[in-house]
Motif scaffolding. Structure first.
Motif, PDB file in Angstrom:
ATOM      1  N   MET A  21       0.812  -1.185   0.000  1.00 31.95           N
ATOM      2  CA  MET A  21       0.000   0.000   0.000  1.00 31.95           C
ATOM      3  C   MET A  21       0.860   1.255   0.000  1.00 31.95           C
ATOM      4  SD  MET A  21      -3.313   0.657   2.040  1.00 31.95           S
ATOM      5  CE  MET A  21      -4.074   2.176   2.148  1.00 31.95           C
ATOM      6  N   GLY A  22       2.028   1.201   0.578  1.00 31.90           N
ATOM      7  CA  GLY A  22       2.913   2.351   0.599  1.00 31.90           C
ATOM      8  C   GLY A  22       3.364   2.769  -0.797  1.00 31.90           C
ATOM      9  N   ILE A  23       3.616   1.766  -1.663  1.00 27.50           N
ATOM     10  CA  ILE A  23       4.042   2.068  -3.032  1.00 27.50           C
ATOM     11  C   ILE A  23       2.898   2.678  -3.822  1.00 27.50           C
ATOM     12  CG2 ILE A  23       4.826   1.056  -5.189  1.00 27.50           C
ATOM     13  CD1 ILE A  23       6.347  -0.998  -3.595  1.00 27.50           C
ATOM     14  N   LEU A  24       1.701   2.171  -3.664  1.00 23.75           N
ATOM     15  CA  LEU A  24       0.528   2.663  -4.373  1.00 23.75           C
ATOM     16  C   LEU A  24       0.231   4.105  -3.989  1.00 23.75           C
ATOM     17  CD1 LEU A  24      -1.736   2.079  -6.331  1.00 23.75           C
ATOM     18  CD2 LEU A  24      -3.070   1.186  -4.426  1.00 23.75           C
ATOM     19  N   SER A  25       0.315   4.436  -2.739  1.00 24.20           N
ATOM     20  CA  SER A  25       0.030   5.798  -2.318  1.00 24.20           C
ATOM     21  C   SER A  25       1.119   6.764  -2.796  1.00 24.20           C
ATOM     22  CB  SER A  25      -0.150   5.874  -0.813  1.00 24.20           C
ATOM     23  OG  SER A  25       0.975   5.387  -0.141  1.00 24.20           O
ATOM     24  N   ARG A  26       2.358   6.273  -2.863  1.00 28.13           N
ATOM     25  CA  ARG A  26       3.418   7.137  -3.402  1.00 28.13           C
ATOM     26  C   ARG A  26       3.174   7.428  -4.879  1.00 28.13           C
ATOM     27  NH1 ARG A  26       8.886   4.529  -0.851  1.00 28.13           N
ATOM     28  NH2 ARG A  26       8.412   5.015   1.307  1.00 28.13           N
ATOM     29  N   LEU A  27       2.745   6.422  -5.636  1.00 30.36           N
ATOM     30  CA  LEU A  27       2.448   6.628  -7.053  1.00 30.36           C
ATOM     31  C   LEU A  27       1.255   7.561  -7.222  1.00 30.36           C
ATOM     32  CD1 LEU A  27       2.962   3.066  -8.582  1.00 30.36           C
ATOM     33  CD2 LEU A  27       4.398   5.077  -8.859  1.00 30.36           C
ATOM     34  N   GLU A  28       0.253   7.373  -6.389  1.00 29.17           N
ATOM     35  CA  GLU A  28      -0.914   8.253  -6.468  1.00 29.17           C
ATOM     36  C   GLU A  28      -0.530   9.684  -6.102  1.00 29.17           C
ATOM     37  OE1 GLU A  28      -3.936   6.651  -3.963  1.00 29.17           O
ATOM     38  OE2 GLU A  28      -4.269   4.923  -5.260  1.00 29.17           O
ATOM     39  N   LEU A  29       0.313   9.824  -5.106  1.00 31.38           N
ATOM     40  CA  LEU A  29       0.771  11.146  -4.688  1.00 31.38           C
ATOM     41  C   LEU A  29       1.565  11.816  -5.805  1.00 31.38           C
ATOM     42  CD1 LEU A  29       0.677  13.051  -2.279  1.00 31.38           C
ATOM     43  CD2 LEU A  29       2.774  11.997  -1.452  1.00 31.38           C
ATOM     44  N   LYS A  30       2.437  11.067  -6.460  1.00 29.56           N
ATOM     45  CA  LYS A  30       3.206  11.597  -7.594  1.00 29.56           C
ATOM     46  C   LYS A  30       2.270  11.992  -8.728  1.00 29.56           C
ATOM     47  CE  LYS A  30       7.660   9.353  -6.931  1.00 29.56           C
ATOM     48  NZ  LYS A  30       8.663   8.447  -7.499  1.00 29.56           N
ATOM     49  N   SER A  31       1.248  11.192  -8.977  1.00 23.61           N
ATOM     50  CA  SER A  31       0.291  11.497 -10.034  1.00 23.61           C
ATOM     51  C   SER A  31      -0.484  12.773  -9.718  1.00 23.61           C
ATOM     52  CB  SER A  31      -0.690  10.344 -10.226  1.00 23.61           C
ATOM     53  OG  SER A  31      -0.026   9.183 -10.621  1.00 23.61           O
ATOM     54  N   VAL A  32      -0.902  12.903  -8.470  1.00 22.18           N
ATOM     55  CA  VAL A  32      -1.647  14.107  -8.066  1.00 22.18           C
ATOM     56  C   VAL A  32      -0.760  15.341  -8.204  1.00 22.18           C
ATOM     57  CG1 VAL A  32      -2.715  15.283  -6.109  1.00 22.18           C
ATOM     58  CG2 VAL A  32      -3.246  12.880  -6.572  1.00 22.18           C
ATOM     59  N   PHE A  33       0.467  15.275  -7.709  1.00 21.58           N
ATOM     60  CA  PHE A  33       1.376  16.420  -7.836  1.00 21.58           C
ATOM     61  C   PHE A  33       1.715  16.713  -9.292  1.00 21.58           C
ATOM     62  CE2 PHE A  33       2.819  15.760  -3.272  1.00 21.58           C
ATOM     63  CZ  PHE A  33       2.162  16.883  -2.822  1.00 21.58           C
ATOM     64  N   GLY A  34       1.901  15.670 -10.072  1.00 16.89           N
ATOM     65  CA  GLY A  34       2.165  15.859 -11.503  1.00 16.89           C
ATOM     66  C   GLY A  34       0.993  16.529 -12.199  1.00 16.89           C
ATOM     67  N   GLY A  35      -0.223  16.090 -11.859  1.00 18.41           N
ATOM     68  CA  GLY A  35      -1.423  16.701 -12.436  1.00 18.41           C
ATOM     69  C   GLY A  35      -1.571  18.155 -12.022  1.00 18.41           C
ATOM     70  N   LEU A  36      -1.328  18.418 -10.744  1.00 22.52           N
ATOM     71  CA  LEU A  36      -1.401  19.803 -10.262  1.00 22.52           C
ATOM     72  C   LEU A  36      -0.355  20.685 -10.934  1.00 22.52           C
ATOM     73  CD1 LEU A  36      -2.039  19.361  -6.437  1.00 22.52           C
ATOM     74  CD2 LEU A  36      -3.622  20.242  -8.153  1.00 22.52           C
ATOM     75  N   LEU A  37       0.836  20.152 -11.134  1.00 24.94           N
ATOM     76  CA  LEU A  37       1.885  20.893 -11.811  1.00 24.94           C
ATOM     77  C   LEU A  37       1.475  21.194 -13.250  1.00 24.94           C
ATOM     78  CD1 LEU A  37       4.738  22.084 -11.694  1.00 24.94           C
ATOM     79  CD2 LEU A  37       5.589  19.850 -12.429  1.00 24.94           C
ATOM     80  N   PHE A  38       0.929  20.203 -13.925  1.00 22.53           N
ATOM     81  CA  PHE A  38       0.489  20.384 -15.304  1.00 22.53           C
ATOM     82  C   PHE A  38      -0.617  21.439 -15.394  1.00 22.53           C
ATOM     83  CE2 PHE A  38      -2.469  19.249 -18.726  1.00 22.53           C
ATOM     84  CZ  PHE A  38      -1.619  19.426 -19.808  1.00 22.53           C
ATOM     85  N   VAL A  39      -1.596  21.357 -14.502  1.00 24.75           N
ATOM     86  CA  VAL A  39      -2.694  22.333 -14.493  1.00 24.75           C
ATOM     87  C   VAL A  39      -2.164  23.732 -14.185  1.00 24.75           C
ATOM     88  CG1 VAL A  39      -4.804  23.004 -13.268  1.00 24.75           C
ATOM     89  CG2 VAL A  39      -4.471  20.629 -13.970  1.00 24.75           C
ATOM     90  N   SER A  40      -1.221  23.826 -13.258  1.00 29.24           N
ATOM     91  CA  SER A  40      -0.643  25.129 -12.908  1.00 29.24           C
ATOM     92  C   SER A  40       0.083  25.743 -14.100  1.00 29.24           C
ATOM     93  CB  SER A  40       0.335  24.989 -11.741  1.00 29.24           C
ATOM     94  OG  SER A  40      -0.316  24.521 -10.599  1.00 29.24           O
ATOM     95  N   ILE A  41       0.872  24.934 -14.787  1.00 30.20           N
ATOM     96  CA  ILE A  41       1.596  25.435 -15.957  1.00 30.20           C
ATOM     97  C   ILE A  41       0.606  25.843 -17.048  1.00 30.20           C
ATOM     98  CG2 ILE A  41       3.166  24.751 -17.821  1.00 30.20           C
ATOM     99  CD1 ILE A  41       4.704  23.103 -15.747  1.00 30.20           C
ATOM    100  N   LEU A  42      -0.418  25.048 -17.259  1.00 29.85           N
ATOM    101  CA  LEU A  42      -1.438  25.361 -18.254  1.00 29.85           C
ATOM    102  C   LEU A  42      -2.136  26.677 -17.925  1.00 29.85           C
ATOM    103  CD1 LEU A  42      -2.895  24.334 -20.787  1.00 29.85           C
ATOM    104  CD2 LEU A  42      -4.525  23.212 -19.264  1.00 29.85           C
ATOM    105  N   LEU A  43      -2.464  26.881 -16.653  1.00 30.48           N
ATOM    106  CA  LEU A  43      -3.087  28.141 -16.238  1.00 30.48           C
ATOM    107  C   LEU A  43      -2.155  29.330 -16.447  1.00 30.48           C
ATOM    108  CD1 LEU A  43      -5.029  27.129 -13.008  1.00 30.48           C
ATOM    109  CD2 LEU A  43      -5.993  27.894 -15.175  1.00 30.48           C
ATOM    110  N   LEU A  44      -0.886  29.165 -16.139  1.00 32.30           N
ATOM    111  CA  LEU A  44       0.075  30.252 -16.353  1.00 32.30           C
ATOM    112  C   LEU A  44       0.188  30.622 -17.828  1.00 32.30           C
ATOM    113  CD1 LEU A  44       2.956  29.373 -13.870  1.00 32.30           C
ATOM    114  CD2 LEU A  44       1.449  31.362 -13.818  1.00 32.30           C
ATOM    115  N   VAL A  45       0.220  29.616 -18.693  1.00 38.76           N
ATOM    116  CA  VAL A  45       0.295  29.878 -20.132  1.00 38.76           C
ATOM    117  C   VAL A  45      -0.963  30.593 -20.602  1.00 38.76           C
ATOM    118  CG1 VAL A  45       0.337  28.758 -22.392  1.00 38.76           C
ATOM    119  CG2 VAL A  45       1.910  28.004 -20.614  1.00 38.76           C
ATOM    120  N   MET A  46      -2.111  30.161 -20.129  1.00 36.22           N
ATOM    121  CA  MET A  46      -3.367  30.802 -20.525  1.00 36.22           C
ATOM    122  C   MET A  46      -3.435  32.245 -20.015  1.00 36.22           C
ATOM    123  SD  MET A  46      -6.019  27.610 -20.021  1.00 36.22           S
ATOM    124  CE  MET A  46      -7.438  28.662 -19.999  1.00 36.22           C
TER     125      MET A  46
END
Length: 97
Positions: free
Chosen positions: A1-26
């Motif tokens: 379960m520790g590995i799964l939550s780390r992957l989910e956490l990385k995915s969430v941060f990656g998604g937030l980073l992508f959305v943030s960059i997209l908002l800055l460009v817009m």
């Protein structure tokens, strides 16, 4: 379960980073579109100022020494017809500006 939550956490941060960059460009695009008309207005304003300065300079030279005032003074002091003709010529040049 520790590995799964780390992957989910990385995915969430990656998604937030992508959305943030997209908002800055817009936001950059929106700001650029808002500034573009200001640049156009500023260039037009500078052209108007340059034209106005040229007209004022021409008027000053037509009025001043060698112009209307000078020829009027000479006509009043000397009363000679050639100064009257020069006065009229200078005045007509002034009114065409």
């Amino acid at each position: 379960m520790g590995i799964l939550s780390r992957l989910e956490l990385k995915s969430v941060f990656g998604g937030l980073l992508f959305v943030s960059i997209l908002l800055l460009v817009m936001m950059g695009g929106v700001i650029f579109n808002a500034i573009s008309p200001v640049k156009s207005e500023w260039n037009q304003y500078q052209e108007n100022i340059a034209r106005r300065q040229t007209l004022i300079s021409d008027m000053k030279s037509s009025l001043g020494y060698g112009g209307v005032i000078h020829h009027f003074k000479n006509y009043v002091i000397r009363g000679n017809g050639k100064y009257h003709d020069r006065l009229l010529k200078s005045f007509s040049r002034l009114t065409t500006i």
